[in-house]
Enzyme design. Structure first.
Site, mmCIF file in Angstrom:
data_model
loop_
_atom_site.group_PDB
_atom_site.id
_atom_site.type_symbol
_atom_site.label_atom_id
_atom_site.label_comp_id
_atom_site.label_asym_id
_atom_site.label_seq_id
_atom_site.Cartn_x
_atom_site.Cartn_y
_atom_site.Cartn_z
ATOM 1 N N ARG A 1 -7.906 10.712 -6.661
ATOM 2 C CA ARG A 1 -9.053 10.007 -6.107
ATOM 3 C C ARG A 1 -10.171 10.977 -5.729
ATOM 4 N NH1 ARG A 1 -9.121 6.954 -0.413
ATOM 5 N NH2 ARG A 1 -10.361 8.768 0.118
ATOM 6 N N LYS B 1 0.881 -1.169 0.000
ATOM 7 C CA LYS B 1 0.000 0.000 0.000
ATOM 8 C C LYS B 1 0.916 1.215 0.000
ATOM 9 C CE LYS B 1 -3.897 2.308 2.141
ATOM 10 N NZ LYS B 1 -3.374 3.622 1.733
ATOM 11 N N LYS C 1 -7.246 -3.199 3.213
ATOM 12 C CA LYS C 1 -5.969 -2.534 3.480
ATOM 13 C C LYS C 1 -5.546 -2.856 4.915
ATOM 14 C CE LYS C 1 -8.336 1.860 4.452
ATOM 15 N NZ LYS C 1 -8.473 3.283 4.046
#
Length: 532
Positions: free
Chosen positions: A248, A228, A401
C-alpha cells in the site's frame, strides 16, 4: 530554484487546501518539464541520495557561522531540523544564483561521488550564492530530507487542474517505481500509453473508521462484510507473463514473496488482485498472527527455512483488473462475483486464496463476528457498500473499517526525550515501564496520543523532575502512570522485558492512578500468553 522556493513557501505557509492546490497548479503550468517532474518526485518521496553526512554539514555550518560546534549542537535539538538550523545560523545573504531546481539536483548528484574537500567547496559556494528559502531548500536536498505537506491526493488534484486530465487517471500514472532518471514529463503525464508499464499498480482504495459501530448503517442488505485481516495490504499484478507485488505504501515487494510467482500458473494474464498478504499454514482455518509474518517484512531475500516456516499467500478480496481491462468502475458486488468466478477452481497449493465474505442480516450479527475477530487473527471487520466502485485514496461513505478495541496496559513513565520539528521544545517521546517487585522494567516507547496541552504540562514537570541526563534523554522520577494502547504483543529477546508491542501509543494520562497501581511484568506476560 526560485520558482520552486516560491511554491514551497506558498505550501508551507498555509493550511488551506485551496491555496496549496492553486499554487501547485500554477507551478505545473509554468515550470519547465524537468523541474515539474522532479517536483512530483520530491513531493512523493523520490529524493536524491544524501550527498554529505550530517556530521560534516554541522561542522561546516558552525565554521561558516563562526560559532563553536558545541553551540551549534545545542541549537540543533531546539530547532528540531538540521536544514533549518543551518539556514538560521548562517550569515544572511540574498540569492544570486539562477540555476533551476533540476540543475541543482544534477550538481548534487555529481558531488555525491567527490571527496570531502570537493564536497565542502561545493556546499560553501552554494551557501554563499543562496539565501532565504532557496538556501533552506538546498539544505533539505543535500540532507535527503525533503518532506512537504502535500498528499498524493492534493498533488493529483493540482495536476488535473493544470493538465485538464482526469484525476483518477493521474493518480494511476503516478503509482509505481518510476524515477526522473527513467521517464519524462510527457511519458509520465501526457503520453496516451503511459499506463502501459506492466508493473504499475492502481491507487489503493482506503476505508474510514466507522464511528459508533454499524448500528447506524441503513439497509443492511446493501452492504457486504468481511474480515479486516491483520497482514500487509498488497496488490498482485499479473501482466505480460510476469507477476508484481506492491504494498500500500507503493513499495515493490516482488522478491520478498517468491511463492507468489506461481500465481501466473493459476490466474490469467491481465489480472490485478487487491488483498492481504498473510502467513497461512496448510490445513489451518485462520492465518497465523502478524508476529509470524513480521520476519518476512524486512527481508530482501528469503531463506528456505523461513519460506517453510512462514508461507505467504495473498488473500484476495477485490478484483480491479480482469483480462487486461480496468474494472474499478464496476460495483463491488459485480467485481466480487467476477473474483469468485476467477478463484473457484484454484488448487489448494495456489498462492492465492479467496477471502470469505461474512453473511449477516442485522447489526447484532456484525457485533458477533467482531467479538470473534481476535481469535481469527483479524483486526476487525470491513463493511463495503455493494454498489461502490473502487476509488482512489480515502473516501467517506462506501467503505468502512470497524477495528477491535486495542489492548491496553497501565505503565509508568521513566524516561523522556524532546520531539522534533514543531515539537522540538517539548518532551514528547517517552519510555514506559511495568512493575516487577520493587523494580521497574522498561518495555516500550510511545510518542503520540496526548494533546498539545498535556505535552506542555509534562514538559514543565520533566524539567523539574530530571534525575539524570543521557545525551538528549532524561531519566525522570517514576510518578506518572499512562494507559498504553497497542495492537499486538510478541516475545522479543532483544528487550529487557522479553516482549515487544505493535503500534504502542498513549491512550490517556491516568491522573487517578498512583505508581503502586500500574501493571506488573506478570500482567504483561499473561497478555503475551493469551494474545501473543
Amino acid at each position: 530554484m526560485k520558482a520552486f522556493a516560491a511554491l514551497f513557501t506558498a505550501i508551507d505557509q498555509s493550511t488551506k487546501t485551496t491555496i496549496k492546490v492553486n499554487a501547485l497548479s500554477d507551478y505545473f503550468q509554468e515550470a519547465d518539464d524537468i523541474d515539474k517532474l522532479w517536483t512530483i518526485a520530491l513531493f512523493s518521496g523520490r529524493r536524491p541520495k544524501r550527498a554529505v553526512t550530517t556530521t560534516k554539514l554541522r561542522e561546516w555550518g558552525a565554521e561558516v557561522a563562526g560559532v563553536p560546534l558545541w553551540l551549534f549542537e545545542e541549537c540543533y535539538p531546539i530547532v528540531g531540523d538540521l536544514a533549518e538550523t543551518i539556514a538560521l545560523v548562517l550569515p544572511p545573504n540574498q540569492t544570486t544564483d539562477n540555476r533551476s531546481l533540476s540543475q541543482w539536483i544534477t550538481d548534487l548528484r555529481e558531488v555525491y561521488k567527490a571527496d570531502d574537500e570537493a564536497k565542502k567547496a561545493f556546499v560553501l559556494d552554494a551557501w554563499a550564492r543562496l539565501g532565504g528559502t532557496e538556501r533552506f531548500i538546498f539544505n533539505k536536498l543535500i540532507t535527503g530530507g525533503m518532506r512537504v505537506g502535500v498528499s498524493q491526493k492534493l498533488m493529483t488534484r493540482a495536476l488535473a487542474r493544470a493538465t485538464m486530465r482526469d484525476e483518477s487517471e493521474l493518480a494511476h500514472r503516478l503509482m509505481g517505481n518510476w524515477h526522473p532518471d527513467d521517464t519524462t514529463w510527457h511519458a509520465l503525464i501526457e503520453a496516451e500509453d503511459a499506463s502501459a508499464d506492466a508493473s504499475r499498480p492502481y491507487p489503493f482504495y482506503l476505508a474510514y473508521a466507522i464511528e459508533g459501530g454499524p448500528d447506524a448503517l441503513e439497509t443492511p442488505e446493501d452492504w457486504r462484510a468481511e474480515w479486516k485481516w491483520d497482514g500487509i495490504r498488497g496488490q498482485l499484478i499479473l501482466r505480460g507473463g510476469e507477476h508484481f507485488v506492491w504494498s500500500r505504501g507503493e513499495e515493490l515487494m516482488t522478491d520478498r514473496f517468491p511463492e507468489l510467482a506461481r500465481a501466473v500458473d493459476y490466474l490469467p494474464d491481465g489480472t490485478v488482485l487487491d488483498g492481504e498478504l498473510l502467513v497461512w499454514h496448510a490445513g489451518e482455518e485462520y492465518p497465523a498472527s502478524f508476529n509470524t509474518l513480521q520476519p518476512r517484512i524486512g527481508r530482501k531475500t528469503v531463506p528456505k527455512k523461513l519460506l517453510t516456516d512462514a508461507p505467504v499467500v495473498l488473500h484476495a478480496y477485490d478484483l480491479i483488473e480482469w483480462q487486461g481491462a480496468d474494472i474499478r468502475h464496476l460495483p463491488f458486488a459485480e467485481r466480487r462475483a467476477m473474483l469468485e468466478q476467477a478463484c473457484k477452481d484454484l488448487a489448494p497449493e495456489a498462492p492465492v486464496k479467496l477471502s470469505p465474505q461474512l453473511p449477516f442480516k442485522t447489526p447484532a450479527d456484525l457485533h458477533a463476528y467482531r467479538d470473534r475477530a481476535r481469535g481469527a487473527h483479524a483486526e476487525g471487520l470491513m463493511l463495503k457498500r455493494a454498489d461502490s466502485p473502487y476509488l482512489a485514496g480515502r473516501k467517506k461513505g462506501d467503505w468502512w473499517k470497524w477495528k477491535l478495541a486495542p489492548l491496553t496496559i497501565d505503565a509508568v513513565m521513566i524516561y523522556a526525550q524532546a520531539g522534533s520539528g514543531r515539537r522540538a521544545n517539548l518532551f514528547t517521546d517517552y519510555t514506559f515501564a511495568v512493575r516487577d517487585g520493587d523494580a521497574l522494567v522498561p518495555f516500550t516507547k510511545a510518542y503520540s496520543g496526548l494533546t498539545d496541552k498535556e505535552f506542555r504540562q509534562i514538559t514543565t514537570w520533566v524539567r523539574k523532575n530530571t534525575l539524570q541526563r543521557f545525551g538528549p534523554v532524561r531519566q525522570v522520577t517514576p510518578h506518572h502512570v499512562f494507559e498504553i494502547a497497542f495492537e499486538g504483543i510478541q516475545a522479543s529477546p532483544r528487550h529487557k522485558s522479553g516482549v515487544a508491542l505493535r503500534f504502542p501509543r498513549m491512550l490517556r494520562w491516568r491522573h487517578d492512578k498512583p505508581l503502586s497501581e500500574a501493571n506488573t511484568l506478570d500482567d504483561l506476560n499473561e497478555m503475551l500468553r493469551i494474545f501473543g
